[in-house]
Design a protein around this motif. Structure first.
Motif, PDB file in Angstrom:
ATOM      1  N   THR A 191       0.723  -1.300   0.111  1.00  0.00           N
ATOM      2  CA  THR A 191       0.186  -0.188   0.148  1.00  0.00           C
ATOM      3  C   THR A 191       0.863   1.230   0.055  1.00  0.00           C
ATOM      4  N   LYS A 192       0.529   2.289  -0.114  1.00  0.00           N
ATOM      5  CA  LYS A 192       1.285   3.550  -0.233  1.00  0.00           C
ATOM      6  C   LYS A 192       1.814   3.948   1.172  1.00  0.00           C
ATOM      7  N   LEU A 193       1.000   3.359   1.990  1.00  0.00           N
ATOM      8  CA  LEU A 193       1.566   3.512   3.525  1.00  0.00           C
ATOM      9  C   LEU A 193       2.699   2.628   4.002  1.00  0.00           C
ATOM     10  N   ALA A 194       2.948   1.519   3.083  1.00  0.00           N
ATOM     11  CA  ALA A 194       3.727   0.632   3.540  1.00  0.00           C
ATOM     12  C   ALA A 194       4.739   0.090   2.465  1.00  0.00           C
ATOM     13  N   ILE A 195       5.678   1.173   2.169  1.00  0.00           N
ATOM     14  CA  ILE A 195       6.745   0.875   1.083  1.00  0.00           C
ATOM     15  C   ILE A 195       8.048   0.210   1.712  1.00  0.00           C
ATOM     16  N   ILE A 196       7.813  -0.359   2.871  1.00  0.00           N
ATOM     17  CA  ILE A 196       9.253  -0.806   3.375  1.00  0.00           C
ATOM     18  C   ILE A 196       9.084  -2.197   3.250  1.00  0.00           C
ATOM     19  N   PRO A 197       9.856  -2.957   2.426  1.00  0.00           N
ATOM     20  CA  PRO A 197       9.822  -4.418   2.392  1.00  0.00           C
ATOM     21  C   PRO A 197      10.054  -4.992   3.616  1.00  0.00           C
ATOM     22  N   GLY A 198       9.605  -6.191   4.112  1.00  0.00           N
ATOM     23  CA  GLY A 198       9.826  -6.735   5.339  1.00  0.00           C
ATOM     24  C   GLY A 198      10.364  -8.202   5.375  1.00  0.00           C
ATOM     25  N   ALA A 199      10.552  -8.738   4.073  1.00  0.00           N
ATOM     26  CA  ALA A 199      10.839  -9.986   3.914  1.00  0.00           C
ATOM     27  C   ALA A 199      12.103 -10.259   3.198  1.00  0.00           C
ATOM     28  N   GLY A 200      13.004  -9.236   3.083  1.00  0.00           N
ATOM     29  CA  GLY A 200      14.180  -9.358   2.437  1.00  0.00           C
ATOM     30  C   GLY A 200      14.395  -8.493   1.141  1.00  0.00           C
ATOM     31  N   GLY A 201      13.330  -7.805   0.814  1.00  0.00           N
ATOM     32  CA  GLY A 201      13.212  -7.092  -0.416  1.00  0.00           C
ATOM     33  C   GLY A 201      14.281  -5.937  -0.458  1.00  0.00           C
ATOM     34  N   THR A 202      14.769  -5.347   0.732  1.00  0.00           N
ATOM     35  CA  THR A 202      15.651  -4.063   0.516  1.00  0.00           C
ATOM     36  C   THR A 202      17.169  -4.929   0.338  1.00  0.00           C
ATOM     37  N   GLN A 203      17.129  -6.090   0.672  1.00  0.00           N
ATOM     38  CA  GLN A 203      18.389  -6.916   0.374  1.00  0.00           C
ATOM     39  C   GLN A 203      18.824  -7.551  -1.100  1.00  0.00           C
ATOM     40  N   ARG A 204      17.472  -8.287  -1.399  1.00  0.00           N
ATOM     41  CA  ARG A 204      17.714  -8.907  -2.750  1.00  0.00           C
ATOM     42  C   ARG A 204      17.497  -8.031  -3.845  1.00  0.00           C
ATOM     43  N   LEU A 205      16.524  -7.102  -3.715  1.00  0.00           N
ATOM     44  CA  LEU A 205      16.377  -6.189  -4.900  1.00  0.00           C
ATOM     45  C   LEU A 205      17.657  -5.462  -5.328  1.00  0.00           C
ATOM     46  N   PRO A 206      18.249  -4.908  -4.392  1.00  0.00           N
ATOM     47  CA  PRO A 206      19.514  -4.178  -5.033  1.00  0.00           C
ATOM     48  C   PRO A 206      20.789  -5.278  -5.534  1.00  0.00           C
ATOM     49  N   ARG A 207      20.905  -6.346  -4.975  1.00  0.00           N
ATOM     50  CA  ARG A 207      21.625  -7.495  -5.375  1.00  0.00           C
ATOM     51  C   ARG A 207      21.027  -8.088  -6.733  1.00  0.00           C
ATOM     52  N   THR A 208      20.084  -7.625  -7.096  1.00  0.00           N
ATOM     53  CA  THR A 208      19.379  -8.132  -8.632  1.00  0.00           C
ATOM     54  C   THR A 208      19.374  -7.132  -9.579  1.00  0.00           C
ATOM     55  N   ILE A 209      19.282  -5.854  -9.214  1.00  0.00           N
ATOM     56  CA  ILE A 209      19.338  -4.662 -10.180  1.00  0.00           C
ATOM     57  C   ILE A 209      20.168  -3.544 -10.037  1.00  0.00           C
ATOM     58  N   GLY A 210      20.814  -3.822  -8.873  1.00  0.00           N
ATOM     59  CA  GLY A 210      21.583  -2.710  -8.621  1.00  0.00           C
ATOM     60  C   GLY A 210      21.168  -1.737  -7.344  1.00  0.00           C
ATOM     61  N   ILE A 211      21.977  -1.084  -6.855  1.00  0.00           N
ATOM     62  CA  ILE A 211      21.677  -0.469  -5.532  1.00  0.00           C
ATOM     63  C   ILE A 211      20.826   1.005  -5.883  1.00  0.00           C
ATOM     64  N   LEU A 217      13.348   2.401  -7.155  1.00  0.00           N
ATOM     65  CA  LEU A 217      11.860   1.726  -7.116  1.00  0.00           C
ATOM     66  C   LEU A 217      11.239   1.596  -5.539  1.00  0.00           C
ATOM     67  N   ILE A 218      12.098   1.522  -4.603  1.00  0.00           N
ATOM     68  CA  ILE A 218      11.705   1.383  -3.387  1.00  0.00           C
ATOM     69  C   ILE A 218      11.132   2.751  -2.766  1.00  0.00           C
ATOM     70  N   PHE A 219      11.917   3.857  -3.069  1.00  0.00           N
ATOM     71  CA  PHE A 219      11.346   5.189  -2.651  1.00  0.00           C
ATOM     72  C   PHE A 219      10.070   5.772  -3.139  1.00  0.00           C
ATOM     73  N   SER A 220      10.125   5.335  -4.537  1.00  0.00           N
ATOM     74  CA  SER A 220       8.900   5.806  -5.342  1.00  0.00           C
ATOM     75  C   SER A 220       7.758   4.897  -5.483  1.00  0.00           C
ATOM     76  N   ALA A 221       7.889   3.765  -4.817  1.00  0.00           N
ATOM     77  CA  ALA A 221       6.681   2.723  -4.760  1.00  0.00           C
ATOM     78  C   ALA A 221       6.245   2.410  -6.221  1.00  0.00           C
ATOM     79  N   ARG A 222       7.291   2.303  -6.987  1.00  0.00           N
ATOM     80  CA  ARG A 222       6.951   2.130  -8.470  1.00  0.00           C
ATOM     81  C   ARG A 222       6.575   0.948  -8.816  1.00  0.00           C
ATOM     82  N   ILE A 223       5.654   0.599  -9.506  1.00  0.00           N
ATOM     83  CA  ILE A 223       5.114  -0.794 -10.006  1.00  0.00           C
ATOM     84  C   ILE A 223       5.433  -0.979 -11.474  1.00  0.00           C
ATOM     85  N   VAL A 224       6.190  -2.013 -11.999  1.00  0.00           N
ATOM     86  CA  VAL A 224       6.615  -1.998 -13.461  1.00  0.00           C
ATOM     87  C   VAL A 224       5.974  -3.339 -13.953  1.00  0.00           C
TER      88      VAL A 224
END
Length: 320
Positions: A191-211, A217-224
């Protein structure tokens, strides 16, 4: 040198743990395979209703015939858009625990059996009813379950045929390979009120697409969509959706079939070498690779592979 020895200690510790798990595999009980290969899977007109029983919220399918060795875990909470609740996480953890010690399993595919949805993230309705003291425990369980998925010793593929938000994308990020339909939508926001991933997203996403891009993507809550996800390296393959709504699953199944002819021991140690090697320096990584290679030397896999290579060599190399 010390770093290399430390890496080897970690590696051999995991081998000992795997052996201990294998020794207790008989306690897991028998499994009931589903016959009929890919044809056993519903596609268009699946029509799973909101009255699905709890034990059907996760469907575990062991394929056979030309797909033997492939296991499909299908999310099936249509009334909740496959949102992750306590029961589903419990079932996923139980299924993964059984799979990790099953030597007959060659590849695991995670998919949705609900049209248009992969996973909408955490079940916020259930979370709203939790006491504040329960939320931390729930998030920890979700993180632990997704980590268990990531640590499966065989290749894993996420087939994203619909929306994957929050924990749904985190689940997909824990897989080795991600395949998505072009129309699929994905992002690390529930939701727009919960943009902080809690199950590893802040660690796995930058390892996948770069820091930098991960932060954006996380700061903007963008959906692709699938096409953009492919362009930024979030997924490996993008396919046009079909009328049945299972194009990503079909592509994942075809990819899994490419893995089947490969040696099972070699596949497992290759995954282990890559996963552990990416977390350490190159010297330690090479030591891990050497230790993993040593595991294949006395195996039937390696002997057959060497014989096959010898037979296929060009005549000019024979006798050298």
């Amino acid at each position: 040198m010390a770093a290399a020895l430390g890496g080897l200690g970690l590696l051999y510790g995991r081998f000992r743990l795997a052996a201990a798990v294998a020794a207790t595999s008989s306690a897991l009980g028998p499994r009931a395979p589903v016959r009929g290969g890919a044809a056993a899977f519903p596609s268009a007109g699946r029509g799973y209703g909101s009255e699905a029983k709890e034990e059907e919220e996760l469907r575990v399918r062991y394929l056979d015939e030309e797909h033997k060795g492939i296991v499909v875990l299908g999310l099936n909470r249509s009334h909740a858009k496959n949102a992750l609740n306590k029961n589903l996480l419990k079932m996923m953890s139980k299924a993964v625990d059984a799979l990790k010690s099953d030597k007959k399993v060659r590849t695991v595919i995670f998919r949705s059996e609900v049209p248009g949805i992969f996973c909408a993230g955490a079940d916020l309705k259930e979370r709203a009813k939790m006491h504040s003291s329960e939320v931390g425990s729930f998030v920890s369980k979700a993180r632990a379950t997704i980590n268990e998925m990531a640590n499966l010793p065989v290749p894993t593929i996420a087939a994203i045929d619909g929306i994957a938000l929050g924990g749904g994308l985190e689940l997909a990020l824990a897989c080795d390979i991600r395949v998505a339909a072009s129309s699929a939508k994905m992002g690390l926001v529930e939701t727009k009120l919960a943009i902080i991933p809690g199950a590893g997203g802040t660690q796995r996403l930058p390892r996948t697409i770069g820091i930098s891009l991960a932060k954006e993507l996380i700061f903007s809550a963008r959906i692709v969509d699938g096409e953009e996800a492919k362009s930024i390296g979030l997924i490996s393959h993008v396919v046009e959706q079909n009328e049945a709504g299972d194009a990503a699953y079909r592509r994942a199944l075809a990819l899994a079939r490419e893995f089947l002819p490969q040696g099972p021991v070699a596949m497992r140690v290759a995954k282990l070498a890559i996963d552990q090697g990416m977390e350490v320096d190159l010297v330690t990584g090479l030591a891990i690779e050497e230790a993993c290679y040593a595991q294949t030397i006395p195996t039937k896999d390696r002997i057959e592979g060497l014989l096959a290579f010898k037979e296929k060599r060009s005549p000019r190399y024979k006798g050298e």
